[in-house]
Design a protein around this motif. Structure first.
Motif, mmCIF file in Angstrom:
data_model
loop_
_atom_site.group_PDB
_atom_site.id
_atom_site.type_symbol
_atom_site.label_atom_id
_atom_site.label_comp_id
_atom_site.label_asym_id
_atom_site.label_seq_id
_atom_site.Cartn_x
_atom_site.Cartn_y
_atom_site.Cartn_z
ATOM 1 N N UNK A 137 21.235 -2.755 -0.709
ATOM 2 C CA UNK A 137 20.948 -1.482 -1.374
ATOM 3 C C UNK A 137 19.602 -0.929 -0.907
ATOM 4 N N UNK A 138 18.638 -1.822 -0.781
ATOM 5 C CA UNK A 138 17.334 -1.386 -0.302
ATOM 6 C C UNK A 138 17.425 -0.820 1.115
ATOM 7 N N UNK A 139 18.219 -1.471 1.950
ATOM 8 C CA UNK A 139 18.386 -0.998 3.322
ATOM 9 C C UNK A 139 19.118 0.345 3.342
ATOM 10 N N UNK A 140 20.124 0.502 2.459
ATOM 11 C CA UNK A 140 20.840 1.781 2.388
ATOM 12 C C UNK A 140 19.893 2.907 1.982
ATOM 13 N N UNK A 141 18.994 2.629 1.028
ATOM 14 C CA UNK A 141 18.027 3.641 0.597
ATOM 15 C C UNK A 141 17.070 3.992 1.735
ATOM 16 N N UNK A 142 16.628 2.961 2.450
ATOM 17 C CA UNK A 142 15.729 3.228 3.583
ATOM 18 C C UNK A 142 16.429 4.038 4.665
ATOM 19 N N UNK A 143 17.675 3.713 4.927
ATOM 20 C CA UNK A 143 18.430 4.455 5.932
ATOM 21 C C UNK A 143 18.628 5.906 5.506
ATOM 22 N N UNK A 144 18.890 6.112 4.238
ATOM 23 C CA UNK A 144 19.056 7.484 3.733
ATOM 24 C C UNK A 144 17.759 8.272 3.866
ATOM 25 N N UNK A 145 16.616 7.629 3.557
ATOM 26 C CA UNK A 145 15.322 8.299 3.683
ATOM 27 C C UNK A 145 15.013 8.633 5.135
ATOM 28 N N UNK A 146 15.328 7.657 6.033
ATOM 29 C CA UNK A 146 15.092 7.918 7.456
ATOM 30 C C UNK A 146 15.938 9.073 7.960
ATOM 31 N N UNK A 147 17.163 9.146 7.506
ATOM 32 C CA UNK A 147 18.036 10.245 7.931
ATOM 33 C C UNK A 147 17.502 11.589 7.447
ATOM 34 N N UNK A 192 16.144 14.521 9.900
ATOM 35 C CA UNK A 192 16.744 15.857 9.847
ATOM 36 C C UNK A 192 15.706 16.927 9.531
ATOM 37 N N UNK A 193 14.729 16.563 8.707
ATOM 38 C CA UNK A 193 13.734 17.553 8.278
ATOM 39 C C UNK A 193 12.490 17.575 9.153
ATOM 40 N N UNK A 241 11.745 18.441 12.315
ATOM 41 C CA UNK A 241 11.388 19.681 13.031
ATOM 42 C C UNK A 241 10.807 20.749 12.111
ATOM 43 N N UNK A 242 11.415 20.872 10.907
ATOM 44 C CA UNK A 242 10.891 21.876 9.967
ATOM 45 C C UNK A 242 9.493 21.501 9.487
ATOM 46 N N UNK A 243 9.280 20.206 9.194
ATOM 47 C CA UNK A 243 7.954 19.760 8.781
ATOM 48 C C UNK A 243 6.933 20.015 9.884
ATOM 49 N N UNK A 244 7.306 19.649 11.128
ATOM 50 C CA UNK A 244 6.399 19.820 12.258
ATOM 51 C C UNK A 244 6.027 21.284 12.444
#
Length: 373
Positions: A72-82, A86-87, A89-92
């Motif tokens: 579950x922890x890895x799934x959360x980390x993967x979701x955050x990384x995704x 994705x965001x 370029x907009x942040x940059x």
């Protein structure tokens, strides 16, 4: 990846709820087994079934959290990384636009070293040559960013007049009277003006700019650098208030010192300085050169040679800039002869203005100019 504090708190809450459910289920099963003797009124409730369900849920929750926690922890980390990927370029783009518009935002997060790196990278992208960009930026940084002072509205008025005496070799001389005025924030409490004939001493004095303004008077000129007749600071004022001048002389030169004051340095407020010095130069030298020691915004240099036998004066604009200085001369119909140079932009150190003249006595009759240009 290690669990964060929030993740540990979440797992602790899950464990507590599971344990409460487990123990509450056990308690209900014990109560159901003794309900007939302890509380007959509760016998109609399915305490055993409820307790068994709670016990199983608590036990299953603890087991599931144990076996699924890492996944579950890895799934959360993967979701955050995704999300971040994705965001990104907009942040940059938002950060770059923010730094480009709001200097204060960049100032809060950037060190001088980081700013140098950013400026070098931007200039390299703009010029398309990293080595060229690094050298250009290093030169700008050393001349402008690290300069202890910045001068504004510099006005230099120079007057040439024939000297009554000659040098040791009998060569005619000009008296050069120069008045400077400009606005700046003082970086030092004492201003010195030194005239020397020793090259090593001159090189040492140059490293003390802007606290010391240095002149080199070569012995070959036949002038004595330590003589007051060769060089003299005659006036110095701050915001219109005259300051006393102290003079010291030695064999190889002389120094004039003026106290600006520690209060003026600490206040970091702009002041207007005005000073006048007088020196000698050879008429046969044919040139006067005025250096700019600090980054300067707005420069006017005027040369009045009305009292001399100068036939013509040429101006050498030594200012490195895409802008051009304006050169104006006194009209023929007006008494007196003078030339002035005006420049509105920034002037960097180690640049300046030079005046080159020709004497009437040095020109043949057919070479005498019809005008003053």
């Amino acid at each position: 990846m290690r669990a964060t504090s929030l993740q540990r708190i979440y797992r602790l809450k899950v464990t507590i709820v599971a344990l409460v459910s487990l123990f509450f289920g056990v308690g209900l099963q014990i109560l159901a087994a003794h309900a007939a003797t302890v509380a007959p009124a509760l016998t109609f409730l399915p305490l055993s079934e409820i307790g068994g369900t709670l016990f199983a849920a608590g036990l299953f929750g603890i087991a599931w959290d144990y076996f699924d926690g890492k996944d579950k922890e890895e799934r959360e980390n993967e979701r955050i990384r995704a999300i971040l990927k994705e965001s990104a370029p907009d942040f940059r783009d938002a950060v770059v636009r923010g730094f480009a518009v709001e200097n204060d935002d960049l100032k809060r997060v950037a060190t001088p070293e980081l700013l140098d790196q950013i400026a070098g990278n931007v200039l390299a992208l703009r010029l398309g040559d990293r080595e060229f960009a690094e050298e250009v930026y290093a030169d700008v940084r050393d001349q402008a960013i690290r300069a202890p002072e910045r001068w504004h509205d510099v006005d230099v008025q120079i007057r040439l007049s024939p000297a009554g005496e000659r040098n040791a070799k009998g060569v005619p001389l000009f008296i050069v009277t120069a008045r400077w005025e400009y606005t700046f924030i003082p970086s030092h409490a004492t201003q010195r003006f030194a005239c020397v004939s020793d090259k090593d001493e001159f090189r040492e004095l140059v490293t003390d700019i802007p606290a010391t303004a240095a002149w080199f008077m070569t012995p070959a000129s036949g002038l004595n650098a330590s003589a007051q007749e060769s060089f003299e600071l005659v006036q110095y004022s701050i915001d219109g208030q005259e300051r006393s001048i102290r003079r010291s002389a030695r064999k190889t030169g002389q120094t004039y010192s003026v106290n600006i004051g520690e209060d003026a340095v600490r206040s970091q407020q702009p002041v207007t300085v005005s000073f006048t010095y007088r020196t000698l130069t050879l008429q046969a030298g044919h040139m006067l050169h005025f250096d700019i020691d600090q980054p300067t915004k707005g420069l006017t240099v005027s040369l009045d040679y009305s009292d001399t036998d100068i036939a013509q004066v040429k101006v050498l604009d030594l200012i490195a800039s895409s802008k051009h200085a304006r050169i104006q001369r006194t009209p023929q119909s007006v008494p007196g002869r003078s030339v002035s140079v005006d420049f509105d932009g920034w002037v960097f150190p180690r640049t300046g203005i030079a005046f080159v003249w020709s004497m009437n006595s040095e020109l043949r009759t057919d070479q005498v100019p019809k005008n003053r240009d």
